[in-house]
Write a protein that holds these residues in place. Structure first.
Motif, short mmCIF file in Angstrom:
data_model
loop_
_atom_site.label_atom_id
_atom_site.label_comp_id
_atom_site.label_asym_id
_atom_site.label_seq_id
_atom_site.Cartn_x
_atom_site.Cartn_y
_atom_site.Cartn_z
N VAL A 139 87.87 29.78 -64.16
CA VAL A 139 89.30 30.01 -63.98
C VAL A 139 89.99 30.40 -65.28
N ARG A 140 89.23 30.60 -66.33
CA ARG A 140 89.85 31.00 -67.59
C ARG A 140 90.36 32.43 -67.50
N ARG A 141 91.50 32.64 -68.13
CA ARG A 141 92.11 33.97 -68.17
C ARG A 141 92.01 34.48 -69.61
N HIS A 142 90.87 35.02 -69.96
CA HIS A 142 90.60 35.36 -71.36
C HIS A 142 91.55 36.43 -71.89
N ASP A 143 91.85 37.44 -71.09
CA ASP A 143 92.72 38.52 -71.58
C ASP A 143 94.11 38.00 -71.90
N GLU A 144 94.66 37.18 -70.99
CA GLU A 144 96.01 36.65 -71.22
C GLU A 144 96.01 35.70 -72.43
N LEU A 145 94.96 34.90 -72.55
CA LEU A 145 94.89 33.95 -73.66
C LEU A 145 94.80 34.67 -75.00
N THR A 146 94.00 35.67 -75.07
CA THR A 146 93.84 36.44 -76.31
C THR A 146 95.16 37.12 -76.71
N ALA A 147 95.83 37.74 -75.74
CA ALA A 147 97.10 38.43 -76.04
C ALA A 147 98.16 37.45 -76.52
N ALA A 148 98.20 36.25 -75.92
CA ALA A 148 99.20 35.27 -76.34
C ALA A 148 98.92 34.76 -77.75
N ARG A 149 97.67 34.53 -78.10
CA ARG A 149 97.33 34.07 -79.44
C ARG A 149 97.71 35.10 -80.49
N GLU A 150 97.46 36.36 -80.19
CA GLU A 150 97.82 37.41 -81.15
C GLU A 150 99.33 37.46 -81.36
N ALA A 151 100.13 37.27 -80.28
CA ALA A 151 101.58 37.28 -80.41
C ALA A 151 102.07 36.11 -81.24
N ILE A 152 101.46 34.93 -81.06
CA ILE A 152 101.87 33.74 -81.81
C ILE A 152 101.55 33.92 -83.29
N ARG A 153 100.38 34.46 -83.59
CA ARG A 153 100.02 34.69 -84.99
C ARG A 153 101.00 35.66 -85.66
N ALA A 154 101.54 36.58 -84.82
CA ALA A 154 102.51 37.54 -85.38
C ALA A 154 103.93 37.02 -85.36
N GLY A 155 104.15 35.82 -84.79
CA GLY A 155 105.47 35.23 -84.74
C GLY A 155 106.36 35.79 -83.64
#
Length: 690
Positions: free
Chosen positions: A48-64
């Motif tokens: 049930v993991r949503r890898h694409d959504e998780l990766t995109a969210a992490r990149e946005a957080i790292r960018a603030g």
């Protein structure tokens, strides 16, 4: 909708921690801030993991940057739930060396209810799609069963439709003297449904008959079971039983090879008895478990629709044969009258059961006296036909005894009043007497339309000697006399020839008089056929016609100077094929042409092709070329006729092959479409004789 605000560190790879959570978050997940902090790094199952959504969210957080993601999270009780997470940075917080933002706020939206609603809507849409597919299949089954010209073809086509759409295999077997394949049936008659039992003999190993299990397929045929049964085609059944036959036939039809050997047998019910069975195999396994619920519904409805169609065909066949038998018994054969040219015609209304109350009779009372009767009993049923048969017998008996029309009808009145015949009737009775070299006519009418007398283009209505309907006359009946000359024509008819919904009888009678006066044919058959072509293309009632012509010595000389020709305009419907066949046979007899049966076959195929593939009315023309009969059929389709290898079980597939064997033929373009012509070869053998 409830939202929960917490500092969010689940998306940044684990460097941030949960420091606060409100009560709504605790109610939704079962965690307070400390519980969320302790379990924030727990993983959800890989499925049930949503890898694409998780990766995109992490990149946005790292960018603030603020971001949103749809994730699957775990509650404290271990259950999973879909959640929409909205993450936003808090400006002005303490700085970090490894990230531009130190503190974040996350809002959680539980999607469980929305997901359930979407799933429910998807299920409803799938259910509606299946229902539409089922309705579409049943509609196609109905279309295939509309034209049951033989039994085998529609059953094979319906089975093929089921195989292509909902099941892995399907086959029909009919109960007619025991179970049979559709190809074994008499194609001209539907199955009776009452065939003999297959029998309940011993097992192949000779076991005791009492130990044999009940024959499940025979139980369906006997009507003891009305639900489908499973049959293992590899099982051991009493030799000669219905299940034994079905298991063997399923092997021949390769049904058993599609599954583990189990097939599902549905009854094909008629109104009072089971007419046959439908055997199906599921796409995903044998037995009932291999059939989806919607598939079971389609198969059951198909079996019932096929059973009703076969039962209707059986009932119609029985009624049609009864009606034909009555009609043949009640209508006379064409009488050969010395010194007169007589032509007769009768056609029942196609909407009725091929039997009605119209009738005619031609009586050779003695060598110099001919009686002609035409009548009409009210109604279009067997009772009307029975009344007609009684009246015909009474009139015939008295006409041979008395001969003068008026006194004959007086006696008929007296007898009918005593017989209490339940239907009223009208008729015209006439006698023609040979007088030296000519003929004289005597007639009397009982509530019937007047006969017509044509001479030299002038037409008189023989409206004298009228009286009430048969059985209602209480006094003397009058008799009128007319002297006939060579070339004179008499036309007797019933109201079906002239009556239409858009005009009254008077207008129809005037139209008939105009047509009779303009006819140029010099034989009774030619006159009659021209009347039919002008007036009987779309009859709304039974039609009976008798045409009598006094021969003229000039006829032979006239035929020698000009070729004979006849023309008919026929509606584009199946009944026109029969009309054309009768017209050609009568014309061949009138012109003394041989090979009438070959000409009948040729015109049948040409007109059938014009009806099936042409447009508009069909024009039929016959020519006496001096060395044979030429047939021309015109329709509105300009495409040329094509000779094919035929379509077994279908009408017309071998048509042009038959024409090629019996005639020289060709075609040409016309202003309307095309004309297909054929000249019948003298002495050609019918295809059935080769």
């Amino acid at each position: 909708m409830r939202h929960t605000l917490v500092p969010f560190a689940l998306l940044d790879g684990g460097t941030l921690e949960v420091v606060w959570a409100n009560d709504a978050f605790a109610r939704m997940t079962g965690y307070d801030a400390s519980g969320a902090r302790a379990h924030q790094h727990d993983l959800v199952p890989a499925g049930v993991r949503r890898h694409d959504e998780l990766t995109a969210a992490r990149e946005a957080i790292r960018a603030g940057r603020a971001t949103s993601a749809t994730l699957t999270l775990r509650r404290a009780d271990g259950t999973l739930f879909p959640c929409q997470v909205h993450v936003s940075p808090i400006a002005g917080g303490p700085a970090r060396e490894d990230a531009p933002v130190a503190t974040w706020v996350a809002a959680f939206h539980d999607l469980t209810e929305q997901t359930s609603h979407d799933a429910e809507q998807a299920a409803l849409m799938e259910s509606e799609r299946r229902e539409r597919r089922c309705l579409g299949i049943i509609a196609q089954v109905s279309d295939l069963l509309m034209d049951v010209t033989d039994m085998a073809t529609p059953l094979h086509e319906v089975a093929t439709l089921l195989r292509r759409s909902v099941v892995g295999g399907a086959a029909f077997y009919v109960n007619d003297g025991g179970l049979r394949t559709p190809d074994e049936l008499d194609g001209r008659r539907p199955p009776s449904g009452r065939g003999s039992r297959h029998g309940e003999s011993r097992r192949p190993d000779g076991g005791d008959e009492a130990a044999v299990e009940r024959d499940a397929v025979q139980a369906l045929l006997d009507g003891d079971r009305d639900r489908p049964v499973e049959v293992d085609v590899r099982g051991d059944y009493p030799r000669g039983s219905a299940s034994y036959w079905l298991a063997a036939q399923a092997g021949v039809d390769d049904l058993g090879d599609l599954t583990d050997g189990r097939v599902v047998v549905y009854p094909v019910p008629g109104r009072r008895r089971v007419i046959g069975v439908l055997v199906v195999v599921g796409r995903y396994g044998g037995g009932l478990t291999g059939l989806e619920t919607s598939t079971r519904t389609v198969v059951e409805l198909t079996a019932r629709r096929v059973g009703l169609t076969l039962d209707n065909a059986r009932l119609y066949d029985r009624e049609h044969r009864l009606a034909e038998t009555l009609q043949r018994a009640m209508l006379p054969q064409q009488a050969e009258v010395d010194g007169l040219d007589v032509w007769t015609y009768y056609a029942p209304n196609s909407e009725n059961a091929q039997v009605g109350g119209d009738w005619y009779d031609v009586l050779q009372i003695d060598p110099d006296v001919v009686g002609i009767v035409i009548g009409d009993v009210v109604g279009h049923d067997v009772e009307a036909a029975a009344a007609m048969g009684q009246l015909r017998s009474v009139v015939r008996s008295y006409a041979f005894d008395v001969t003068t029309p008026g006194p004959v009808l007086e006696r008929v009145d007296q007898l009918v009043a005593g017989m209490r015949i339940p239907r009223s009737a009208g008729l015209v009775l006439s006698t023609l007497r040979r007088d030296g070299g000519g003929w004289s006519l005597e007639y009397s009418r009982a509530g019937h339309l007047p006969a017509l007398h044509a001479r030299g283009g002038h037409v008189d209505q023989l409206s004298g000697a009228g009286g009430p309907l048969i059985g209602f006359g209480s006094g003397a009946r009058a008799t009128e006399t007319v002297r006939l000359e060579p070339g004179d024509v008499l036309v007797y008819y019933t109201d079906g020839l002239i009556e239409r919904r858009d005009r009254d009888l008077r207008e129809g009678l005037q139209a008939l008089c105009g047509i009779v006066g303009a006819v140029t044919a010099r034989d009774s058959a030619g006159i009659g056929e021209e009347l039919l072509s002008r007036l009987a293309d779309h009859p709304e009632d039974d039609v009976a016609v008798v045409v009598v012509r006094v021969p003229d010595p000039r006829d032979a000389a006239e035929r020698g100077r000009s070729p004979r020709r006849r023309r008919w305009s026929l509606p584009s419907e199946a009944a026109s094929v029969g009309r054309a066949r009768h017209a050609v046979v009568r014309t061949c007899h009138a012109w003394d042409m041989p090979d009438a049966s070959n000409a009948e076959l040729v015109v049948s195929e040409l007109v059938a092709n014009a009806v099936l593939h042409g447009y508009g009315h069909v024009s039929l023309q016959l020519y006496d070329t001096g060395d044979g009969l030429r047939i021309e059929v015109e329709d509105g389709n300009s495409a040329p006729p094509v000779t094919t290898d035929g379509h077994p079980g279908r009408v017309g597939g071998f048509g042009m092959q038959i024409v090629e064997r019996l005639a020289d033929w060709g075609w040409r373009q016309s202003s309307r479409g095309k004309v297909v012509w054929a000249k019948v070869r003298p002495g050609a053998l019918p295809s059935s004789a080769r």
